[in-house]
Design a protein around this motif. Structure first.
Motif, PDB file in Angstrom:
ATOM      1  N   SER A 145       0.640  -1.272  -0.037  1.00 23.15           N
ATOM      2  CA  SER A 145      -0.107   0.155  -0.034  1.00 23.15           C
ATOM      3  C   SER A 145       0.870   1.295   0.070  1.00 23.15           C
ATOM      4  CB  SER A 145      -0.853  -0.058   1.373  1.00 23.15           C
ATOM      5  OG  SER A 145      -1.708  -1.046   1.211  1.00 23.15           O
ATOM      6  N   HIS A 146       2.019   1.113   0.880  1.00 24.05           N
ATOM      7  CA  HIS A 146       2.812   2.407   0.833  1.00 24.05           C
ATOM      8  C   HIS A 146       3.518   2.622  -0.546  1.00 24.05           C
ATOM      9  CE1 HIS A 146       2.195   3.628   5.058  1.00 24.05           C
ATOM     10  NE2 HIS A 146       3.145   4.368   4.927  1.00 24.05           N
ATOM     11  N   LEU A 147       3.718   1.583  -0.972  1.00 23.02           N
ATOM     12  CA  LEU A 147       4.616   1.831  -2.478  1.00 23.02           C
ATOM     13  C   LEU A 147       3.617   2.160  -3.398  1.00 23.02           C
ATOM     14  CD1 LEU A 147       7.115  -1.505  -2.419  1.00 23.02           C
ATOM     15  CD2 LEU A 147       7.541   1.033  -1.804  1.00 23.02           C
ATOM     16  N   LEU A 148       2.375   1.727  -3.261  1.00 19.04           N
ATOM     17  CA  LEU A 148       1.361   2.305  -4.416  1.00 19.04           C
ATOM     18  C   LEU A 148       1.075   3.785  -4.044  1.00 19.04           C
ATOM     19  CD1 LEU A 148      -1.536  -0.251  -3.880  1.00 19.04           C
ATOM     20  CD2 LEU A 148      -0.065   0.096  -6.092  1.00 19.04           C
ATOM     21  N   HIS A 149       1.504   4.399  -3.043  1.00 17.70           N
ATOM     22  CA  HIS A 149       1.490   5.763  -2.814  1.00 17.70           C
ATOM     23  C   HIS A 149       2.890   6.293  -2.972  1.00 17.70           C
ATOM     24  CE1 HIS A 149      -2.968   5.721  -1.509  1.00 17.70           C
ATOM     25  NE2 HIS A 149      -2.719   4.568  -1.196  1.00 17.70           N
ATOM     26  N   GLY A 150       3.718   5.729  -3.271  1.00 14.20           N
ATOM     27  CA  GLY A 150       5.031   6.076  -3.336  1.00 14.20           C
ATOM     28  C   GLY A 150       5.748   6.782  -1.986  1.00 14.20           C
ATOM     29  N   LYS A 151       5.415   5.988  -1.206  1.00 12.47           N
ATOM     30  CA  LYS A 151       5.684   6.371   0.307  1.00 12.47           C
ATOM     31  C   LYS A 151       6.700   5.544   0.629  1.00 12.47           C
ATOM     32  CE  LYS A 151       2.787   9.564   0.142  1.00 12.47           C
ATOM     33  NZ  LYS A 151       3.374  11.020  -0.053  1.00 12.47           N
ATOM     34  N   GLU A 152       7.562   5.858   1.721  1.00 11.53           N
ATOM     35  CA  GLU A 152       8.397   4.732   2.298  1.00 11.53           C
ATOM     36  C   GLU A 152       7.777   3.947   3.296  1.00 11.53           C
ATOM     37  OE1 GLU A 152      12.248   4.311   2.278  1.00 11.53           O
ATOM     38  OE2 GLU A 152      11.716   5.082   0.201  1.00 11.53           O
ATOM     39  N   PRO A 153       7.624   2.655   3.428  1.00 14.35           N
ATOM     40  CA  PRO A 153       7.163   2.062   4.324  1.00 14.35           C
ATOM     41  C   PRO A 153       8.102   1.931   5.808  1.00 14.35           C
ATOM     42  CG  PRO A 153       7.962   0.408   2.704  1.00 14.35           C
ATOM     43  CD  PRO A 153       8.114   1.830   2.164  1.00 14.35           C
ATOM     44  N   VAL A 154       7.500   1.872   6.883  1.00 13.16           N
ATOM     45  CA  VAL A 154       8.531   1.866   7.802  1.00 13.16           C
ATOM     46  C   VAL A 154       8.506   0.554   8.395  1.00 13.16           C
ATOM     47  CG1 VAL A 154       8.555   2.804  10.420  1.00 13.16           C
ATOM     48  CG2 VAL A 154       7.690   4.483   8.503  1.00 13.16           C
ATOM     49  N   ILE A 155       9.752   0.018   8.627  1.00 13.08           N
ATOM     50  CA  ILE A 155       9.966  -1.577   8.875  1.00 13.08           C
ATOM     51  C   ILE A 155      10.460  -1.425  10.280  1.00 13.08           C
ATOM     52  CG2 ILE A 155      10.960  -3.517   8.470  1.00 13.08           C
ATOM     53  CD1 ILE A 155      10.264  -2.722   5.344  1.00 13.08           C
ATOM     54  N   PRO A 156       9.810  -2.145  11.158  1.00 12.60           N
ATOM     55  CA  PRO A 156      10.447  -2.050  12.429  1.00 12.60           C
ATOM     56  C   PRO A 156      11.843  -2.351  12.871  1.00 12.60           C
ATOM     57  CG  PRO A 156       8.299  -3.142  12.605  1.00 12.60           C
ATOM     58  CD  PRO A 156       8.490  -2.863  11.081  1.00 12.60           C
ATOM     59  N   ASN A 157      12.554  -1.645  13.743  1.00 12.31           N
ATOM     60  CA  ASN A 157      13.981  -1.993  13.832  1.00 12.31           C
ATOM     61  C   ASN A 157      14.192  -2.104  15.535  1.00 12.31           C
ATOM     62  OD1 ASN A 157      16.671  -2.232  13.579  1.00 12.31           O
ATOM     63  ND2 ASN A 157      17.195  -0.296  13.520  1.00 12.31           N
ATOM     64  N   HIS A 158      13.077  -2.384  16.176  1.00 10.32           N
ATOM     65  CA  HIS A 158      13.103  -2.498  17.623  1.00 10.32           C
ATOM     66  C   HIS A 158      13.136  -4.044  18.075  1.00 10.32           C
ATOM     67  CE1 HIS A 158       9.064  -0.969  16.788  1.00 10.32           C
ATOM     68  NE2 HIS A 158       8.946  -2.181  17.368  1.00 10.32           N
ATOM     69  N   PRO A 159      13.480  -4.211  19.208  1.00 12.06           N
ATOM     70  CA  PRO A 159      13.489  -5.652  19.576  1.00 12.06           C
ATOM     71  C   PRO A 159      12.013  -5.961  19.764  1.00 12.06           C
ATOM     72  CG  PRO A 159      14.952  -4.693  20.656  1.00 12.06           C
ATOM     73  CD  PRO A 159      14.508  -3.541  20.229  1.00 12.06           C
ATOM     74  N   VAL A 160      11.728  -7.492  19.822  1.00 17.79           N
ATOM     75  CA  VAL A 160      10.648  -8.179  20.091  1.00 17.79           C
ATOM     76  C   VAL A 160      10.092  -7.764  21.568  1.00 17.79           C
ATOM     77  CG1 VAL A 160       9.438 -10.383  20.521  1.00 17.79           C
ATOM     78  CG2 VAL A 160      10.552  -9.937  18.349  1.00 17.79           C
ATOM     79  N   CYS A 161      11.234  -7.580  22.467  1.00 24.73           N
ATOM     80  CA  CYS A 161      10.662  -6.907  23.932  1.00 24.73           C
ATOM     81  C   CYS A 161       9.679  -5.837  23.918  1.00 24.73           C
ATOM     82  CB  CYS A 161      11.982  -6.478  24.601  1.00 24.73           C
ATOM     83  SG  CYS A 161      13.300  -7.827  24.863  1.00 24.73           S
ATOM     84  N   VAL A 162       9.874  -4.992  23.022  1.00 22.70           N
ATOM     85  CA  VAL A 162       8.799  -3.739  22.894  1.00 22.70           C
ATOM     86  C   VAL A 162       7.311  -4.348  22.695  1.00 22.70           C
ATOM     87  CG1 VAL A 162       8.124  -1.780  21.480  1.00 22.70           C
ATOM     88  CG2 VAL A 162      10.613  -2.150  21.958  1.00 22.70           C
ATOM     89  N   GLU A 163       7.421  -5.205  21.986  1.00 20.49           N
ATOM     90  CA  GLU A 163       5.723  -5.935  21.773  1.00 20.49           C
ATOM     91  C   GLU A 163       5.079  -6.796  22.730  1.00 20.49           C
ATOM     92  OE1 GLU A 163       6.090  -7.441  17.629  1.00 20.49           O
ATOM     93  OE2 GLU A 163       6.022  -5.328  16.897  1.00 20.49           O
ATOM     94  N   CYS A 164       6.145  -7.381  23.543  1.00 17.26           N
ATOM     95  CA  CYS A 164       5.919  -8.154  24.856  1.00 17.26           C
ATOM     96  C   CYS A 164       5.384  -7.309  25.724  1.00 17.26           C
ATOM     97  CB  CYS A 164       6.889  -8.964  25.201  1.00 17.26           C
ATOM     98  SG  CYS A 164       7.264 -10.635  24.308  1.00 17.26           S
ATOM     99  N   LYS A 165       6.248  -6.380  25.992  1.00 15.56           N
ATOM    100  CA  LYS A 165       5.924  -5.360  27.213  1.00 15.56           C
ATOM    101  C   LYS A 165       4.718  -4.537  26.717  1.00 15.56           C
ATOM    102  CE  LYS A 165       9.542  -6.130  29.698  1.00 15.56           C
ATOM    103  NZ  LYS A 165       9.739  -7.493  29.028  1.00 15.56           N
ATOM    104  N   MET A 166       4.155  -4.219  25.544  1.00 14.50           N
ATOM    105  CA  MET A 166       3.142  -3.759  25.102  1.00 14.50           C
ATOM    106  C   MET A 166       1.786  -4.506  25.364  1.00 14.50           C
ATOM    107  SD  MET A 166       3.846  -1.474  21.758  1.00 14.50           S
ATOM    108  CE  MET A 166       4.874   0.126  21.910  1.00 14.50           C
ATOM    109  N   ARG A 167       2.129  -5.880  24.955  1.00 16.64           N
ATOM    110  CA  ARG A 167       1.111  -6.768  25.457  1.00 16.64           C
ATOM    111  C   ARG A 167       0.845  -7.337  26.775  1.00 16.64           C
ATOM    112  NH1 ARG A 167       0.873 -11.216  20.694  1.00 16.64           N
ATOM    113  NH2 ARG A 167      -0.609 -12.275  21.802  1.00 16.64           N
TER     114      ARG A 167
END
Ligand code: SF4
Ligand code: SF4
Lengths: 381, 259
Positions: free
Chosen positions: B159-181
């Motif tokens: 979708s981002h590429l269809l709009h000519g936009k830069e997609p944001v690909i996470p570069n932080h560890p899985v810990c962030v997502e564990c803590k969030m949930r």
């Protein structure tokens, strides 16, 4: 208002790092008791049951061997004997991921729909955390995405029955009193002393069989809340003012920060679990039709590598806190020094969540500060 | 923005899928998108080559090429270069293409061919060399990580590429997502986990189910490998040797000891 905006070659991918905000939300009425009531132990369930019938109640419940704030299904789930929750209760009005708006050919439409709710059983250190967010989000550019939900929430504090293994709430920011709550519940021998602090708190009385508290009950409650302060396993040994000065003065000590952060994973856990962290990242997603979509904000963490990466345009970028030690230092500066003047005390409430959540166990503010300032648990650097 | 959408509508964006050393599970995973999402995407995309679902092959120019699988045979270089030459955007599709994935497990062994193929190991069509990400052979513009790749992330990136936009690909560890949930950390049970150094974006489903993260999305940039060995040893109760070797499964080409 200094807002740092990262434009990833895209006006819709915006990284807001909200700093410095001003006006407190809390009214002067908070902090002074309106009335003091007593609720028998056996009447708590009835009170909560009726409360639940009128609005959602978010309260501490068990999750495996730990505790979390979650919407109560029934009064029986409530665990007022919790030590500390995995995430702080700010999630009730500042969720981890929040839809801000829907957008489409007709423009944006706010997705903020505040609901009346009760946040129940909050320990005083977490109330202090909420106070800080109330102030920071209301200051300068008022953040309605936070404030709308916050204002719709009635906060009921609770005495601490069990102290977590890394807590140091009794020795941090001792001059700062918790304000942002509407009522406070203290567990005493025969039940609960219930102090109402605002009209919102007073309105809860109609849901239960409250009696006027006796002088002895009020005295017992004060004793309970004072006694818990002596049970913290960890202690800061200096005033917030001295700590702030010493931590700031250690800024240029590269060796110290590099050493402190040697085992750091840049995992951001110490940020995510913190009740006073408030940075977030804003991202858009298109729907399948590719003309409409949604905008969300998600908590961000300054310990992670990309947090401080900013666009230089044309695909270039620059990271202004490239090294682990710099990011580690930044958190300590924010918690112990930078915000003190604005908040009237440090931006740390001594919950010990970061200490417990850090796998290499290097995030504990007590150990870091005592190492910098000197004290029984560490030498002055 | 609107111009690229209008263009996309006038002539759909041509996408093609290619596979190298892999199980093709990532392409299969795409078919799990479901009818609604798939037909939604088809309003904007034209599949010109996709072996899992069609027989036609692309000869002409491609807007977005998705390449699945690792680069593990020198003989494949030419085919990759040809894809690159014909494609505006090249995306490595899934763990094997993005990091070498599990195919790179062989990199620290010399007898892998005998191990796997036994008496047939000498057959010419089974010959392969070191396993590397596709980016070792050609320029790759974006990576969709994961084993299998994350289908929601696929939709997001497209979708981002269809709009000519830069997609944001996470570069932080899985810990962030564990803590969030609010997942209770594996280390608090005295277990180990790779989440500390693993690239997030998956939503951390494994630790939530009581399974340690294996870093199927690869490492974050600058993983602290020394500290990982230390915590796996001290808190995860592993011998230092095992801690050091754990886990090569998805990070063989990214580790400090990569061959
Ligand atoms: S200090 Fe600990 S919790 Fe914080 S980022 Fe480093 S390793 Fe993670
Ligand atoms: S810095 Fe640590 S101890 Fe202080 S409030 Fe944040 S999580 Fe709690």
């Amino acid at each position: 208002m200094p807002v740092l905006v990262q434009l990833n070659c895209d006006i819709r991918i915006i990284k807001f790092i909200y700093l410095m905000l001003k006006r407190p939300l809390t009214s002067a009425a908070r902090g002074t008791a309106m009335s003091v009531y007593f609720l028998k132990e056996s009447d708590l369930t009835f009170f909560l049951g009726r409360l639940l019938a009128s609005s959602p109640v978010i309260a501490p419940v068990a999750k495996k061997s730990k505790f979390v704030f979650a919407e109560l299904g029934s009064a029986a789930e409530l665990r007022l004997d919790y030590d500390v929750t995995l995430l702080p209760p700010k999630t009730a009005f500042f969720p981890v991921k929040q839809k801000l708006l829907d957008f489409g050919p007709d423009g944006p439409k706010s997705a903020i729909t505040p609901r009346k709710q009760v946040l129940f059983g909050v320990h005083f250190y977490d109330i202090k955390g909420i106070d800080m967010l109330d102030q920071l989000f209301a200051e300068g550019h008022r953040d309605n995405n936070y404030l709308a939900n916050r204002e719709a929430t009635t906060v009921v504090g609770s005495s601490i029955q069990k102290v977590s293994s890394r807590a140091f709430f009794s020795t941090v920011g001792t001059d700062v009193q918790p304000r942002g709550h509407d009522a406070f519940l203290t567990h005493v021998t025969a039940g609960y002393v219930f102090e109402t602090r605002t009209p919102k708190g007073e309105a809860l009385i109609s849901f239960g069989s409250f009696e006027k508290a006796t002088a002895a009950q009020i005295e017992e409650a004060a004793g309970v809340n004072a006694a818990v302060l002596k049970r913290c396993p960890e202690k800061l040994e200096h005033s917030s003012e001295l700590i702030a000065v010493k931590v700031r003065n250690a800024f240029a000590n590269e060796e110290l920060w590099t050493d402190l952060a040697k085992d750091c994973f840049s995992c951001g856990s110490c940020n995510i679990v913190c009740p006073t962290c408030y940075c977030f990242d804003v991202q858009d997603r298109w729907n399948l039709d590719q003309v409409s979509g949604t905008r969300h904000r998600t908590w961000d963490a300054c310990l992670t590598n990309d947090f401080s990466k900013v666009s230089l345009g044309a695909g270039g970028s620059e990271n202004f806190r490239e090294r682990r030690g710099q990011r580690f230092r930044h958190r300590m500066m924010r918690k112990a020094a930078y915000l003190n003047e604005k908040l009237g005390g440090p931006a740390c409430v001594g919950c010990g969540r970061c200490s417990a959540g850090c796998v290499p166990d290097i995030a504990d503010p007590v150990r870091i500060i005592n190492r910098i300032v000197g004290g029984r648990h560490g030498s002055s650097v | 923005m609107s111009t690229s959408i209008e263009k996309a509508k006038a002539s759909k964006v041509k996408v093609a899928f290619f596979d190298f050393s892999s199980c093709e599970g990532c392409q299969i995973e795409l078919t799990n998108l479901g009818e609604e999402v798939f037909t939604g995407l088809l309003q904007h995309l034209e599949f010109v080559e996709f072996r899992e679902v069609m027989t036609e092959t692309a000869k002409g120019p491609i807007d977005i090429a998705f390449i699945e699988g690792a680069f593990t045979r020198e003989a494949d270089r030419k085919r990759l270069e040809d894809i690159r030459a014909r494609s505006k955007t090249v995306i490595s599709f899934g763990a094997c293409a993005s990091t070498g994935g599990i195919t790179a497990l062989k990199n620290h062994m010399s007898d892998y061919s005998q191990c796997v193929y036994g008496v047939n190991s000498g057959a010419p069509h089974l010959a392969s060399q070191k396993s590397e990400p596709i980016s070792a052979a050609i320029k790759v513009d974006y990576a969709i990580h994961g084993c299998p790749m994350d289908k929601d992330e696929f939709v997001y990136i497209v979708s981002h590429l269809l709009h000519g936009k830069e997609p944001v690909i996470p570069n932080h560890p899985v810990c962030v997502e564990c803590k969030m949930r609010e997942t209770v950390c594996r280390y608090s049970y005295g277990h180990h986990c790779m989440g500390l150094v693993a690239r997030a974006g998956c939503g951390a489903p494994c630790p939530a189910d009581g399974i340690p993260c294996e870093a199927c999305r690869g490492f974050i940039e600058h993983p602290n490998e020394e500290s990982l060995t230390k915590v796996m040893n001290e808190r995860g109760r592993m011998t230092s040797e095992r801690a050091k070797n754990k886990s090569r499964m998805f990070t063989a080409t990214l580790r400090g000891d990569a061959k």
